[in-house]
Motif scaffolding. Structure first.
Motif, mmCIF file in Angstrom:
data_model
loop_
_atom_site.group_PDB
_atom_site.id
_atom_site.type_symbol
_atom_site.label_atom_id
_atom_site.label_comp_id
_atom_site.label_asym_id
_atom_site.label_seq_id
_atom_site.Cartn_x
_atom_site.Cartn_y
_atom_site.Cartn_z
ATOM 1 N N LYS A 173 16.075 -4.417 18.046
ATOM 2 C CA LYS A 173 14.895 -4.651 17.202
ATOM 3 C C LYS A 173 15.295 -4.719 15.736
ATOM 4 C CE LYS A 173 11.271 -4.370 20.087
ATOM 5 N NZ LYS A 173 10.192 -5.370 20.196
ATOM 6 N N ALA A 174 16.155 -3.780 15.326
ATOM 7 C CA ALA A 174 16.608 -3.758 13.934
ATOM 8 C C ALA A 174 17.388 -5.020 13.596
ATOM 9 C CB ALA A 174 17.472 -2.522 13.684
ATOM 10 N N GLN A 175 18.238 -5.455 14.522
ATOM 11 C CA GLN A 175 19.045 -6.654 14.294
ATOM 12 C C GLN A 175 18.161 -7.884 14.105
ATOM 13 O OE1 GLN A 175 22.863 -6.850 14.441
ATOM 14 N NE2 GLN A 175 21.898 -8.324 13.075
ATOM 15 N N LYS A 176 17.174 -8.024 14.957
ATOM 16 C CA LYS A 176 16.281 -9.178 14.886
ATOM 17 C C LYS A 176 15.496 -9.192 13.580
ATOM 18 C CE LYS A 176 12.756 -11.609 17.582
ATOM 19 N NZ LYS A 176 11.941 -11.593 18.834
ATOM 20 N N ALA A 177 14.947 -8.032 13.209
ATOM 21 C CA ALA A 177 14.165 -7.966 11.983
ATOM 22 C C ALA A 177 15.038 -8.145 10.744
ATOM 23 C CB ALA A 177 13.425 -6.627 11.911
ATOM 24 N N TYR A 178 16.255 -7.586 10.782
ATOM 25 C CA TYR A 178 17.149 -7.704 9.628
ATOM 26 C C TYR A 178 17.623 -9.140 9.436
ATOM 27 C CZ TYR A 178 20.784 -6.397 6.281
ATOM 28 O OH TYR A 178 21.548 -6.285 5.154
ATOM 29 N N ASP A 179 17.928 -9.826 10.531
ATOM 30 C CA ASP A 179 18.307 -11.239 10.431
ATOM 31 C C ASP A 179 17.164 -12.059 9.835
ATOM 32 O OD1 ASP A 179 20.778 -10.697 11.481
ATOM 33 O OD2 ASP A 179 20.286 -11.347 13.522
ATOM 34 N N LEU A 180 15.946 -11.776 10.292
ATOM 35 C CA LEU A 180 14.778 -12.480 9.759
ATOM 36 C C LEU A 180 14.644 -12.252 8.259
ATOM 37 C CD1 LEU A 180 11.996 -13.970 10.029
ATOM 38 C CD2 LEU A 180 11.008 -11.718 10.505
ATOM 39 N N ARG A 181 14.807 -11.005 7.826
ATOM 40 C CA ARG A 181 14.608 -10.695 6.407
ATOM 41 C C ARG A 181 15.783 -11.142 5.546
ATOM 42 N NH1 ARG A 181 10.442 -7.497 4.881
ATOM 43 N NH2 ARG A 181 10.940 -8.560 2.923
ATOM 44 N N CYS A 182 16.977 -11.222 6.111
ATOM 45 C CA CYS A 182 18.094 -11.745 5.319
ATOM 46 C C CYS A 182 17.929 -13.248 5.085
ATOM 47 C CB CYS A 182 19.422 -11.457 6.028
ATOM 48 S SG CYS A 182 19.968 -9.750 5.895
ATOM 49 N N GLU A 183 17.463 -13.949 6.109
ATOM 50 C CA GLU A 183 17.220 -15.373 5.958
ATOM 51 C C GLU A 183 15.968 -15.650 5.134
ATOM 52 O OE1 GLU A 183 17.025 -16.801 9.917
ATOM 53 O OE2 GLU A 183 19.072 -16.195 10.422
ATOM 54 N N ASN A 184 15.015 -14.719 5.167
ATOM 55 C CA ASN A 184 13.764 -14.857 4.414
ATOM 56 C C ASN A 184 13.460 -13.529 3.735
ATOM 57 O OD1 ASN A 184 12.682 -17.602 5.681
ATOM 58 N ND2 ASN A 184 13.390 -16.312 7.369
ATOM 59 N N PRO A 185 14.200 -13.182 2.678
ATOM 60 C CA PRO A 185 14.033 -11.856 2.054
ATOM 61 C C PRO A 185 12.643 -11.625 1.488
ATOM 62 C CG PRO A 185 15.424 -13.291 0.712
ATOM 63 C CD PRO A 185 15.246 -13.975 2.017
ATOM 64 N N THR A 186 11.925 -12.705 1.184
ATOM 65 C CA THR A 186 10.531 -12.578 0.739
ATOM 66 C C THR A 186 9.598 -13.219 1.762
ATOM 67 O OG1 THR A 186 10.727 -14.602 -0.576
ATOM 68 C CG2 THR A 186 11.134 -12.519 -1.704
ATOM 69 N N LEU A 187 10.059 -13.323 3.000
ATOM 70 C CA LEU A 187 9.273 -13.880 4.105
ATOM 71 C C LEU A 187 8.811 -15.305 3.829
ATOM 72 C CD1 LEU A 187 7.217 -10.669 4.969
ATOM 73 C CD2 LEU A 187 9.113 -11.649 6.269
ATOM 74 N N GLY A 188 9.660 -16.068 3.170
ATOM 75 C CA GLY A 188 9.349 -17.465 2.895
ATOM 76 C C GLY A 188 8.464 -17.675 1.683
ATOM 77 N N ALA A 189 8.072 -16.599 1.018
ATOM 78 C CA ALA A 189 7.220 -16.701 -0.171
ATOM 79 C C ALA A 189 8.086 -16.634 -1.428
ATOM 80 C CB ALA A 189 6.188 -15.581 -0.172
ATOM 81 N N GLN A 190 7.435 -16.726 -2.567
ATOM 82 C CA GLN A 190 8.134 -16.546 -3.827
ATOM 83 C C GLN A 190 8.294 -15.058 -4.114
ATOM 84 O OE1 GLN A 190 7.961 -19.474 -6.856
ATOM 85 N NE2 GLN A 190 5.927 -20.183 -6.197
ATOM 86 N N THR A 191 9.242 -14.723 -4.973
ATOM 87 C CA THR A 191 9.534 -13.323 -5.253
ATOM 88 C C THR A 191 8.468 -12.723 -6.167
ATOM 89 O OG1 THR A 191 11.899 -13.800 -5.082
ATOM 90 C CG2 THR A 191 11.267 -11.721 -6.124
ATOM 91 N N TYR A 192 7.964 -11.585 -5.759
ATOM 92 C CA TYR A 192 6.949 -10.879 -6.544
ATOM 93 C C TYR A 192 7.545 -10.411 -7.866
ATOM 94 C CZ TYR A 192 3.777 -7.099 -7.917
ATOM 95 O OH TYR A 192 2.925 -6.267 -8.609
ATOM 96 N N ASP A 193 6.844 -10.696 -8.962
ATOM 97 C CA ASP A 193 7.303 -10.330 -10.300
ATOM 98 C C ASP A 193 6.171 -9.601 -11.027
ATOM 99 O OD1 ASP A 193 8.361 -10.066 -12.804
ATOM 100 O OD2 ASP A 193 8.482 -12.207 -13.248
ATOM 101 N N PRO A 194 6.305 -8.283 -11.262
ATOM 102 C CA PRO A 194 5.234 -7.534 -11.941
ATOM 103 C C PRO A 194 4.925 -8.041 -13.339
ATOM 104 C CG PRO A 194 6.840 -6.062 -10.938
ATOM 105 C CD PRO A 194 7.428 -7.434 -10.883
ATOM 106 N N GLY A 195 5.864 -8.784 -13.923
ATOM 107 C CA GLY A 195 5.628 -9.282 -15.275
ATOM 108 C C GLY A 195 4.906 -10.613 -15.331
ATOM 109 N N ALA A 196 4.525 -11.160 -14.171
ATOM 110 C CA ALA A 196 3.866 -12.472 -14.143
ATOM 111 C C ALA A 196 2.470 -12.375 -13.541
ATOM 112 C CB ALA A 196 4.719 -13.460 -13.351
ATOM 113 N N LEU A 197 1.726 -11.341 -13.944
ATOM 114 C CA LEU A 197 0.419 -11.106 -13.345
ATOM 115 C C LEU A 197 -0.728 -11.305 -14.327
ATOM 116 C CD1 LEU A 197 1.311 -7.862 -11.338
ATOM 117 C CD2 LEU A 197 1.334 -10.230 -10.534
ATOM 118 N N ALA A 198 -0.446 -11.954 -15.447
ATOM 119 C CA ALA A 198 -1.497 -12.163 -16.447
ATOM 120 C C ALA A 198 -2.628 -12.999 -15.857
ATOM 121 C CB ALA A 198 -0.915 -12.870 -17.674
ATOM 122 N N GLY A 199 -3.846 -12.523 -16.043
ATOM 123 C CA GLY A 199 -5.007 -13.246 -15.544
ATOM 124 C C GLY A 199 -5.342 -12.984 -14.095
#
Length: 397
Positions: A173-199
């Motif tokens: 289970k760990a191997q499968k989830a870790y491979d998924l997250r290494c290939e998609n460290p942000t799950l295919g989304a853009q990286t969350y940036d606390p400094g880009a939340l204006a508005g």
């Protein structure tokens, strides 16, 4: 990554009751098939296969399957309790998704229902003449399925609930989830940036619980429809308290989408959270190192399983972004190392074999090629070297 519908369907199909109902439905369909195709049997064949033969086999199935099902359920419950008490209560969730056990139990229940329903129909003279021939061969097929299920069950019971099987499944289970997250460290989304939340508008959690998983495609669709963005402030696996900020939204009407497609529950989930599986291995090692058990060999095995997962893959410098309106925190690889190998080190300082295994694992991670993992490995190694045996480790060095 699978779409939301497929992921939900996969999770639904791994429940015991679902497989039992499916097999029961197949048993009813088998009876219907015997009734429908009875007219295709050549005239005279019914004289060679008597009704007594069918009735006798059905009686044996009905009597034996009820006993076998009860026994198998007892074994399953006992195995679940053993895993929770001997290794770690969190590993109980893995057994709940044991498809072999589910299929075998479903086969036994389905065969029992088939026999009972068919006996009732035979007593009411629903089956007669050439239809009995089809019923006979369908019953033989059910017997074959029962034999195959019993063989699978006997083979499966050899390791069910053992340390070898539990740790092996957890590592997988760990191997499968870790491979998924290494290939998609942000799950295919853009990286969350606390400094880009204006508005952006804050959204707070309506209940406390773990972020089990997120359904990126549905969140992306909602953001596109609203012409906005969704910035998730908490990673998968994190615990959020009621009233805590979980997302920053840019656009109208996105609160409902976040509430529906960011799953928050009382338990962590293995799918997108490699830290949960690695934590299970860590807990097994910690329990083995407790004074009452004193089994450093198991702890060494868990250390090597953990490092095997962490060495198998690494996050690249770049990753594909498929959900450009969704922002998700990056996988925290440093926490994976500190919270697993570091936790084992706290309990294993008085055991030279454990310390040696940890040192070898950390040296291997220091050459892994992922800067964040390498930095975490050096942190834990420095803490081990700076601490006296059985002293509390300080990972801030």
């Amino acid at each position: 990554m699978l779409p939301t519908f497929m992921r939900q369907l996969h999770a639904f199909s791994r429940r015991l009751i679902v497989r039992v109902l499916l097999i029961a439905l197949c048993s009813v369909m088998a009876i219907a098939v015997a009734k429908i195709f009875g007219g295709l049997i050549p005239f005279g064949l019914k004289d060679r296969i008597g009704a007594d033969a069918v009735d006798h086999i059905l009686s044996i199935i009905a009597n034996s399957m009820l006993t076998v099902t009860t026994f198998s359920l007892t074994v399953m419950v006992a195995s679940h309790r053993n895993v929770s008490s001997l290794w770690t209560p969190r590993a109980h969730q893995i057994l709940l998704q044991d498809t072999t056990t589910h299929t075998v139990l479903a086969t036994f229940v389905g065969a029992y229902l088939y026999a009972v329903i068919t006996i009732i129909l035979r007593e009411t003279q629903v089956f007669k003449g050439e239809e009995l021939v089809v019923l006979f061969f369908v019953t033989l097929l059910v017997v074959v399925l029962i034999v195959v299920a019993i063989i699978r069950w006997i083979s499966h019971l050899e390791l069910l609930g053992s340390l070898i099987e539990t740790s092996g499944r957890t590592e997988a289970k760990a191997q499968k989830a870790y491979d998924l997250r290494c290939e998609n460290p942000t799950l295919g989304a853009q990286t969350y940036d606390p400094g880009a939340l204006a508005g952006c508008q804050e959204m707070r959690a309506e209940r406390s619980g773990y972020v089990q998983q997120i359904y990126q495609d549905r969140l992306q669709e909602a953001a596109e429809d609203a012409g906005g963005e969704i910035h998730l402030a908490v990673p998968v696996g994190a615990f959020v308290h009621q009233g805590e900020v979980i997302a920053h939204l840019r656009g109208e009407g996105l609160e409902e989408a976040v509430e529906r497609f960011v799953s928050i529950g009382t338990l962590r989930n293995y799918v997108q959270d490699p830290g949960f599986s690695l934590l299970n291995l860590t807990e097994i090692a910690q329990r083995a190192l407790s004074p009452g058990i004193n089994d450093p060999g198991t702890a060494v095995d868990m250390v090597r399983r953990i490092v095997r997962v962490l060495l198998s893959n690494r996050v690249g410098a770049e990753h594909e972004v498929r959900y450009d309106r969704l922002y998700v925190p990056m996988l925290d690889r440093e926490a994976l190392v500190v919270e697993t190998l570091g936790a084992v080190a706290r309990n294993g300082m008085g055991h030279p074999e454990v310390t040696e295994a940890l040192s070898g694992a950390l040296k291997a991670l220091d050459r892994q090629g992922d800067p964040e993992v390498e930095a975490a490995a050096r942190r834990v190694q420095k803490a081990i070297e700076a601490a006296e045996p059985r002293e509390v480790l300080d990972f801030s060095v």
